[in-house]
Design a protein around this motif. Structure first.
Motif, PDB file in Angstrom:
ATOM      1  N   PRO A 259       0.728  -1.348   0.007  1.00 51.39           N
ATOM      2  CA  PRO A 259       0.005   0.044  -0.073  1.00 51.39           C
ATOM      3  C   PRO A 259       0.780   1.158   0.080  1.00 51.39           C
ATOM      4  O   PRO A 259       1.846   1.537   0.641  1.00 51.39           O
ATOM      5  CB  PRO A 259      -0.736  -0.144   1.289  1.00 51.39           C
ATOM      6  CG  PRO A 259       0.207  -1.092   2.099  1.00 51.39           C
ATOM      7  CD  PRO A 259       0.674  -1.924   1.154  1.00 51.39           C
ATOM      8  N   SER A 260       0.547   2.223  -0.751  1.00 49.95           N
ATOM      9  CA  SER A 260       1.233   3.513  -0.921  1.00 49.95           C
ATOM     10  C   SER A 260       0.496   4.685  -0.138  1.00 49.95           C
ATOM     11  O   SER A 260      -0.512   4.559   0.089  1.00 49.95           O
ATOM     12  CB  SER A 260       1.555   3.651  -2.220  1.00 49.95           C
ATOM     13  OG  SER A 260       0.518   4.287  -3.069  1.00 49.95           O
ATOM     14  N   LEU A 261       0.969   5.785  -0.032  1.00 51.21           N
ATOM     15  CA  LEU A 261       0.494   6.842   0.560  1.00 51.21           C
ATOM     16  C   LEU A 261       0.005   7.664  -0.787  1.00 51.21           C
ATOM     17  O   LEU A 261      -0.774   8.688  -0.343  1.00 51.21           O
ATOM     18  CB  LEU A 261       1.440   7.736   1.168  1.00 51.21           C
ATOM     19  CG  LEU A 261       2.287   7.247   2.659  1.00 51.21           C
ATOM     20  CD1 LEU A 261       3.058   8.126   3.239  1.00 51.21           C
ATOM     21  CD2 LEU A 261       0.777   6.891   3.373  1.00 51.21           C
ATOM     22  N   GLU A 262       0.430   7.187  -1.935  1.00 48.68           N
ATOM     23  CA  GLU A 262      -0.090   7.946  -3.074  1.00 48.68           C
ATOM     24  C   GLU A 262      -1.689   7.793  -3.133  1.00 48.68           C
ATOM     25  O   GLU A 262      -2.295   8.717  -3.322  1.00 48.68           O
ATOM     26  CB  GLU A 262       0.401   7.529  -4.269  1.00 48.68           C
ATOM     27  CG  GLU A 262       1.958   7.577  -4.280  1.00 48.68           C
ATOM     28  CD  GLU A 262       2.486   9.089  -4.406  1.00 48.68           C
ATOM     29  OE1 GLU A 262       2.180   9.524  -5.295  1.00 48.68           O
ATOM     30  OE2 GLU A 262       3.266   9.472  -3.410  1.00 48.68           O
ATOM     31  N   GLU A 263      -2.012   6.482  -3.399  1.00 48.78           N
ATOM     32  CA  GLU A 263      -3.427   6.263  -3.573  1.00 48.78           C
ATOM     33  C   GLU A 263      -3.902   5.377  -2.683  1.00 48.78           C
ATOM     34  O   GLU A 263      -3.508   4.467  -2.228  1.00 48.78           O
ATOM     35  CB  GLU A 263      -3.572   5.578  -5.079  1.00 48.78           C
ATOM     36  CG  GLU A 263      -2.785   4.170  -5.181  1.00 48.78           C
ATOM     37  CD  GLU A 263      -2.523   3.928  -6.691  1.00 48.78           C
ATOM     38  OE1 GLU A 263      -3.583   4.087  -7.278  1.00 48.78           O
ATOM     39  OE2 GLU A 263      -1.531   3.597  -6.899  1.00 48.78           O
ATOM     40  N   LYS A 264      -5.220   5.730  -2.465  1.00 42.86           N
ATOM     41  CA  LYS A 264      -6.221   5.012  -1.401  1.00 42.86           C
ATOM     42  C   LYS A 264      -7.044   4.099  -2.133  1.00 42.86           C
ATOM     43  O   LYS A 264      -7.574   4.633  -3.069  1.00 42.86           O
ATOM     44  CB  LYS A 264      -6.657   5.923  -0.437  1.00 42.86           C
ATOM     45  CG  LYS A 264      -6.904   5.368   0.874  1.00 42.86           C
ATOM     46  CD  LYS A 264      -7.322   6.575   1.532  1.00 42.86           C
ATOM     47  CE  LYS A 264      -7.632   6.337   3.030  1.00 42.86           C
ATOM     48  NZ  LYS A 264      -7.845   7.212   4.163  1.00 42.86           N
ATOM     49  N   GLY A 265      -7.065   2.959  -1.784  1.00 48.28           N
ATOM     50  CA  GLY A 265      -8.206   2.122  -2.567  1.00 48.28           C
ATOM     51  C   GLY A 265      -8.316   0.632  -2.282  1.00 48.28           C
ATOM     52  O   GLY A 265      -8.088   0.351  -0.810  1.00 48.28           O
TER      53      GLY A 265
ATOM     54  N   ARG B 199     -11.754  -3.802   7.031  1.00 48.91           N
ATOM     55  CA  ARG B 199     -12.500  -2.899   6.435  1.00 48.91           C
ATOM     56  C   ARG B 199     -13.791  -3.323   6.217  1.00 48.91           C
ATOM     57  O   ARG B 199     -15.108  -2.560   6.376  1.00 48.91           O
ATOM     58  CB  ARG B 199     -12.105  -2.393   5.147  1.00 48.91           C
ATOM     59  CG  ARG B 199     -12.703  -1.015   4.531  1.00 48.91           C
ATOM     60  CD  ARG B 199     -11.434  -0.065   3.801  1.00 48.91           C
ATOM     61  NE  ARG B 199     -11.120  -0.786   2.786  1.00 48.91           N
ATOM     62  CZ  ARG B 199     -10.437  -0.286   1.912  1.00 48.91           C
ATOM     63  NH1 ARG B 199      -9.529   0.924   2.417  1.00 48.91           N
ATOM     64  NH2 ARG B 199      -9.638  -0.625   0.827  1.00 48.91           N
ATOM     65  N   THR B 217       1.804   3.484   6.299  1.00 44.21           N
ATOM     66  CA  THR B 217       0.926   3.340   5.208  1.00 44.21           C
ATOM     67  C   THR B 217      -0.336   2.372   5.211  1.00 44.21           C
ATOM     68  O   THR B 217      -1.144   2.875   4.634  1.00 44.21           O
ATOM     69  CB  THR B 217       2.036   2.515   3.986  1.00 44.21           C
ATOM     70  OG1 THR B 217       2.874   1.736   4.651  1.00 44.21           O
ATOM     71  CG2 THR B 217       2.645   3.418   3.415  1.00 44.21           C
ATOM     72  N   TYR B 220      -2.792   4.498   6.689  1.00 41.54           N
ATOM     73  CA  TYR B 220      -3.395   5.512   5.892  1.00 41.54           C
ATOM     74  C   TYR B 220      -4.606   4.785   5.040  1.00 41.54           C
ATOM     75  O   TYR B 220      -5.405   5.451   4.753  1.00 41.54           O
ATOM     76  CB  TYR B 220      -2.187   6.253   4.942  1.00 41.54           C
ATOM     77  CG  TYR B 220      -3.052   6.950   3.808  1.00 41.54           C
ATOM     78  CD1 TYR B 220      -3.411   8.317   4.293  1.00 41.54           C
ATOM     79  CD2 TYR B 220      -2.614   6.537   2.537  1.00 41.54           C
ATOM     80  CE1 TYR B 220      -3.719   8.979   3.271  1.00 41.54           C
ATOM     81  CE2 TYR B 220      -3.083   7.330   1.810  1.00 41.54           C
ATOM     82  CZ  TYR B 220      -3.873   8.674   1.772  1.00 41.54           C
ATOM     83  OH  TYR B 220      -4.302   9.211   0.861  1.00 41.54           O
ATOM     84  N   GLN B 221      -4.297   3.582   4.674  1.00 44.60           N
ATOM     85  CA  GLN B 221      -4.881   2.934   3.627  1.00 44.60           C
ATOM     86  C   GLN B 221      -6.281   2.641   4.420  1.00 44.60           C
ATOM     87  O   GLN B 221      -7.534   2.606   3.651  1.00 44.60           O
ATOM     88  CB  GLN B 221      -4.525   1.828   3.112  1.00 44.60           C
ATOM     89  CG  GLN B 221      -3.267   1.855   2.202  1.00 44.60           C
ATOM     90  CD  GLN B 221      -3.711   2.460   0.990  1.00 44.60           C
ATOM     91  OE1 GLN B 221      -4.666   1.977   0.524  1.00 44.60           O
ATOM     92  NE2 GLN B 221      -2.954   3.170   0.371  1.00 44.60           N
TER      93      GLN B 221
END
Lengths: 323, 341
Positions: A259-265, B199, B217, B220-221
């Protein structure tokens, strides 16, 4: 181009089990150039740590080295006598172990643990020189001199990992194997330890084999990367190219995974489970989980071949580069 | 708006050592948070090792009593619950621990951890009904009952075992699940599946989650809002997008900058933050706890501990850099500051 410092040829490390041999490392071939940072990634159970230990011939029963060669500057470590290998370990090839917390002796002062290895290799070194070398090493890994007299429990995790690093570089080896050196540390400390490792690598000019599962850390630290799956190398190549254009379907999934901080999903996992090493699927070991599988995959084992200059992949989707 | 679980100005001090030379360690200092009944949310709690994350979890579960302050469930003090209230609390607040290896008794089949809560809370009238309930819970998180039930823990992978713990927690239809580093010991490929499970529990069943981790990370997700702990104090709290995308406290900034980005073209900057000298050298510090590592240290930082400043509607920061903003009382976290939705 200088000759490779470490060459691993068709290394096979098996574990003895009641159900037959378990092939933890099955025919791995790779090489390290002088001053190179090489990364080895894989899921747990892919054979990373087994391979790292086998390179120093530290494999313990029920594990055994079935065959292959590990050439360190021309010397075959697999065939070397016990006496020869004792001289090579630490002096030429050193290990930074996974759990720094548990690899230090709790009842020995830091200075004695650092000196221990040096004294064993350089028996004639006088005490004052040993002391001096020990302080040099502490400075190199950015530890304060007063820590020499402390015990491991007085240090934090990051500092203990630095002590392990100081021990690893105590005899200026040619190759350092770092087996998940920061997996027990949090991000801030991880970054500091890795930066120190990088500085040490540059100042000593050693080659580093970094073993781990964190793709982010690999991207930050290594120059070349090898992807291990079920004891076999799936892909080897320069880190920039592998991240930009992963060839093997497993590498593609692995790079899409974190998971990255760029995109959430949506979270992207890799469907299925790693195979049981006792009962490997036929053909390509990845084919039951592979999204691009073809009829050939379940029949024929793909060999590791160079499909672009410097980029090796074990997959039927690619054909060998013509020279 | 009713509050389900609330920590009100909680401080926990551990003391160790002999009778004359007692050493005191402040694990948590004046921490407040609340989980509301309406709008089930996911709150991330992040911090480095020793920042008090697990102490917070143990306090919220009532395993340990706070030295100062109170932990309340539906308005009642956890330490003063009647037997029935405690039973209700134990059913409605579930926990998932870090280590999927140690929570199982190796001599029992994995069914044991699933059948015990069913029996204890009388969730089923018959054995077949119990079995159905368990199978249903396993299927909901994508495990095949016939592949998992009847096996011993060592026959399952770490990921499977951790997912059984998620199933166990959801079995009891809780209001809140506390997940203490639920994915730090499983592989990246399975991590995603477990987080997706969590989730789903939040979105489908309306269970509030407290996700405790050191991994920014994943926090955040999955999270809606976040609490950043440093040496037992809340340093930054608020809406996750604000805190991660535009961190204000120097420590949060350091955390965000330390994440190894999986992109070789985006390298770590050189680090200017001093290495923490020794964990034992941490002297009694009257001011801000981060001052000796902070690049923006000011004279005031060493004298008075900073309060929480509300820098915008959905975030508070414990740092004098924002001293022009209004100060909020510690126990207002979760009331004034929180996710936008």
């Amino acid at each position: 181009m200088k000759a490779d410092i470490l060459q691993v040829r068709n290394l096979r490390v098996y574990y003895q089990t009641s159900l037959g041999p378990l092939k933890a490392v099955d025919g791995v071939t790779l090489s390290l150039k002088p001053r190179e940072r090489f990364g080895l990634v894989g899921e747990s159970g892919s054979g990373k740590s087994t391979l790292a230990l086998a390179l120093m011939r530290l494999t313990k029963p029920p594990g055994y080295i079935e065959g292959g060669q590990v050439l360190l500057d021309g010397l075959d470590l697999i065939k070397a006598s016990e006496n020869e290998i004792r001289k090579v370990r630490l002096a030429q090839i050193a290990l930074v172990p996974q759990g720094a917390m548990s690899s230090l002796n709790p009842v020995m002062r830091i200075k004695d643990q650092i000196i221990d290895g040096i004294r064993d290799h350089l028996k004639k070194m006088p005490g004052s020189a040993l002391e001096e070398r020990m302080h040099e090493l502490l400075a190199k890994v950015e530890l304060k001199p007063e820590m020499a007299n402390m015990f491991p429990h007085e240090l934090s995790g990051g500092m203990k990992q630095r002590v392990c690093l100081a021990i690893a570089i105590s005899l200026s080896p040619k190759v350092i194997i770092a087996d998940e050196p920061t997996s027990a540390l949090d991000v801030v400390v991880q970054k500091q330890v890795m930066l120190t490792l990088g500085q040490v690598q540059e100042s000593l000019g050693v080659s580093i084999l970094l073993v781990g599962h964190d793709m982010g850390l690999m991207a930050q630290f290594v120059e070349r990367i090898g992807v291990l799956y079920a004891g076999k190398l799936a892909e080897v190549g320069p880190v920039r190219e592998v991240f930009k254009e992963p060839l093997h379907p497993y590498t593609q999934l692995l790079i899409a995974c974190p998971p990255s901080l760029e995109e959430k999903g949506q979270f992207k996992g890799i469907p299925g489970l790693p195979p049981l090493l006792l009962n490997l699927p036929s053909g390509c070991v990845f084919h039951p989980r592979c999204p691009q599988t073809t009829s050939r995959c379940s029949v024929k084992i793909p060999s590791l071949k160079e499909v672009y200059p410097g980029r090796w992949v074990a997959c039927h989707l690619y054909t060998e580069v013509k020279r | 708006m009713t509050v389900l679980l609330e920590a009100r100005n909680v401080t926990k001090v551990f003391s160790s050592g002999g009778f004359f030379k007692r050493k005191k360690t402040v694990a948590l200092e004046n921490v407040s948070l609340s989980i509301k009944e309406s709008s089930p949310s996911i709150t991330g709690v992040v911090g480095e090792t020793g920042s008090g994350k697990t102490t917070l979890a143990r306090l919220l579960l009532g395993f340990i009593a706070p030295t100062e302050g109170k932990v309340l469930y539906k308005g009642g003090d956890l330490q003063r619950m009647s037997r029935d209230e405690r039973l209700e609390f134990q059913r409605e607040v579930q926990v998932i621990f870090q280590d999927p290896f140690e929570v199982y008794n190796p001599f029992y089949k994995v069914d044991h951890v699933l059948t015990t809560p069913v029996a204890k809370f009388h969730l089923a009238r018959s054995k077949t009904q119990a079995r159905k309930l368990i199978e249903h819970a396993l299927e909901a998180i994508g495990l095949q009952p016939e592949e998992t039930l009847g096996r011993y823990p060592h026959q399952l992978s770490g990921g499977q075992r951790q997912r059984i713990m998620v199933a166990r927690a959801s079995l009891l239809k809780p209001r809140i699940i506390l997940a203490d580093e639920p994915v730090s010991m499983v592989d990246a490929s399975l991590r995603a599946t477990i987080l997706e499970n969590l989730r789903k529990l939040n979105q489908k069943f309306g269970i509030s989650l407290l996700y405790i981790t050191h991994d920014l990370t994943t926090a955040y997700q999955i999270s809606d809002n976040i609490i950043v702990l440093y040496q037992g104090s809340v340093v930054e709290v608020g809406d996750i997008e604000l805190v991660i995308k535009n961190p204000q406290h120097p420590y949060t900034q350091l955390l965000v900058a330390s994440i190894p980005v999986p992109d070789p073209d985006q390298k770590w900057g050189q680090d200017s933050t001093p290495v923490l000298v020794s964990k034992t050298s941490a002297k009694v510090n009257w001011g801000c706890k981060f001052v000796d590592r902070c690049p923006f240290g000011m004279p005031i930082c060493g004298k008075d501990p900073p309060p929480l400043f509300q820098t915008d509607g959905y975030r508070a920061v414990r740092c004098y850099l924002y001293k022009d903003a209004s100060v909020i009382a510690g126990n207002a976290i979760g009331k004034d500051v929180g996710p936008k939705r």
